[in-house]
Enzyme design. Structure first.
Site, mmCIF file in Angstrom:
data_model
loop_
_atom_site.group_PDB
_atom_site.id
_atom_site.type_symbol
_atom_site.label_atom_id
_atom_site.label_comp_id
_atom_site.label_asym_id
_atom_site.label_seq_id
_atom_site.Cartn_x
_atom_site.Cartn_y
_atom_site.Cartn_z
ATOM 1 N N LYS A 1 38.482 49.893 48.506
ATOM 2 C CA LYS A 1 37.510 50.034 47.417
ATOM 3 C C LYS A 1 36.455 51.081 47.816
ATOM 4 O O LYS A 1 36.356 51.461 48.986
ATOM 5 C CB LYS A 1 36.818 48.690 47.140
ATOM 6 C CG LYS A 1 37.803 47.569 46.841
ATOM 7 C CD LYS A 1 38.664 47.856 45.628
ATOM 8 C CE LYS A 1 39.535 46.703 45.226
ATOM 9 N NZ LYS A 1 40.963 46.951 45.241
HETATM 10 C C1 LIG Z 1 41.387 44.436 40.048
HETATM 11 C C2 LIG Z 1 41.307 43.610 41.304
HETATM 12 N N1 LIG Z 1 41.007 42.309 41.214
HETATM 13 C C3 LIG Z 1 40.900 41.530 42.304
HETATM 14 C C4 LIG Z 1 41.097 42.046 43.570
HETATM 15 C C5 LIG Z 1 41.044 41.134 44.748
HETATM 16 O O1 LIG Z 1 40.110 41.527 45.716
HETATM 17 P P1 LIG Z 1 40.354 41.169 47.253
HETATM 18 O O2 LIG Z 1 41.479 42.011 47.753
HETATM 19 O O3 LIG Z 1 39.044 41.531 47.903
HETATM 20 O O4 LIG Z 1 40.631 39.719 47.348
HETATM 21 C C6 LIG Z 1 41.377 43.407 43.715
HETATM 22 C C7 LIG Z 1 41.511 44.016 45.035
HETATM 23 O O5 LIG Z 1 42.484 44.374 45.584
HETATM 24 C C8 LIG Z 1 41.511 44.223 42.559
HETATM 25 O O6 LIG Z 1 41.813 45.514 42.633
#
Ligand SMILES: Cc1ncc(COP(=O)(O)O)c(C=O)c1O
Length: 375
Positions: free
Chosen positions: A189
């Site tokens: 990110k």
């Molecule tokens: C659109 C979206 N939602 C949720 C997530 C979940 O985040 P995390 O990987 O920090 O659990 C991500 C990340 O990969 C994402 O891109």
């Protein structure tokens, strides 16, 4: 340059953290105090993020998935309930709905890859409790229309802002429209940590208090438990890294926008062999973050091979829509149910768009794509 192969990496984390000493100093200060869990710097980060986004509260959690999961938990969304979302997100957006026992209900997207507000109402039933719009690739959803529908049907809106930190819709920060906004600090990110991290933003003080319990075993005090809950805290050393990054974040987002603008100019003449990313279709003022720059192309597999050969790393976000994943079989959806999303899954391509690309890199990528279609 004759013998040196040009390389354009998709991300450039080693470059992002090249000034290691700055980050190590921040971590060392946490270590010196032994302040690892729910520490001072986490407190500082939460206050700063809330202030920057003009929200009342920010709550650091272990990852973006938990930010969504705990939002559903705190709203008491459970078995028997339905939650509306899109089939073209990272799998976590849907997984959390299933994990609380509720039913994910998909709505197709528009040309901008975002939930199509015109299709939401048709999917609302007596069991619908919430909508999770996803600001995919950093492009803001039509929050005015989504909030209007939600208010009419008394639904909660949980924004998935994992890909759109500090993006805005009509001058307001994404993540501050819904009852909660859920952020991810995964290394890929724009605002990222050295592992996993996440955050929930809300302006509902009561909910914020509950979320602080949900992320920390339900502990009201060191010895008193209100309810059984999760261990999902954002580590203080990660908060220290994030505080360092916040110093340059807006500059990084501006740089990504500039790169996207150059791509737009360079690639637009290649229509109809490819489509540059549609911005949100509404007449709203939007500020995307360009976490991804997603084009739609003809003859994708061959183009990927061609670009890889030229040293350009590209990806597809996401090649299999969630309703067609094995995990979603029990929901009973079929191929053809979400035609726009399905068509995009076959044609989308994500180009490198990080802040370390030079103008020459962007031109190089664009020229290689033009060469491919001229053959
Ligand atoms: C659109 C979206 N939602 C949720 C997530 C979940 O985040 P995390 O990987 O920090 O659990 C991500 C990340 O990969 C994402 O891109």
């Amino acid at each position: 340059m004759k013998n040196k192969k040009w390389r354009v990496p998709f991300v450039y984390l080693t470059k992002q953290f090249a000034d290691l000493d700055r980050y190590l100093k921040a971590i060392k200060n946490v270590a010196k105090k032994g302040d690892f869990t729910l520490g001072e710097r986490l407190n500082e980060l939460e206050k700063k993020m809330a202030r920057m986004m003009k929200a009342r509260q920010a709550i650091g959690v272990a990852n973006g998935t938990d930010a969504l999961l705990l939002s559903l938990k705190v709203l008491d969304i459970k078995q028997g309930d339905e939650v509306i979302t899109v089939p073209n997100s990272f799998i976590a957006t849907t997984a959390v709905i299933a994990l609380v026992g509720a039913r994910p209900v998909f709505v197709d997207v528009g040309d901008d890859y975002l939930i199509d507000p015109d299709l939401i109402e048709k999917s609302i039933t007596k069991r619908t409790k919430a909508i999770i719009p996803v600001h995919l690739a950093g492009n803001p959803c039509s929050m005015d229309r989504i909030m209007k529908i939600a208010s009419e049907y008394k639904l909660s809106v949980i924004e998935d802002v994992a890909q759109a930190v500090f993006g805005k819709f009509n001058g307001k920060y994404l993540g501050t429209f819904g009852i909660t906004g859920c952020f991810s600090f995964h290394p890929l990110k724009i605002l990222n940590v050295w592992g996993d991290g996440g955050m929930i933003v809300t302006s509902d003080e009561n909910l914020a208090g509950q979320l602080r319990l949900w992320r920390n075993h339900g502990l009201k005090t060191r010895d008193e438990v209100e309810f059984f809950a999760h261990n999902s805290r954002l580590d203080t050393i990660h908060a220290a890294i994030l505080l360092e990054e916040l110093k340059t974040l807006k500059k990084i987002i501006n740089r990504r926008s500039k790169i996207a603008g150059i791509y737009d100019e360079m690639l637009r003449p290649l229509e109809p062999d490819l489509h540059i990313p549609e911005r949100n279709q509404e007449e709203a003022k939007i500020s995307p973050t360009f976490t991804q720059y997603v084009i739609q192309v003809k003859k994708r597999a061959k183009l990927i091979g061609y670009l890889t050969e030229k040293g350009i790393e590209v990806k597809v976000h996401y090649p299999i829509p969630i309703h067609l994943q094995k995990a979603a079989q029990y929901l009973g959806y079929r191929k053809g149910d979400f035609p726009v999303c399905e068509k995009q899954a076959d044609t989308i391509l994500t180009l490198p768009c990080h802040q370390y690309l030079t103008e020459k890199d962007v031109m190089y990528v664009s020229r290689q794509i033009a060469d491919y279609y001229s053959k």
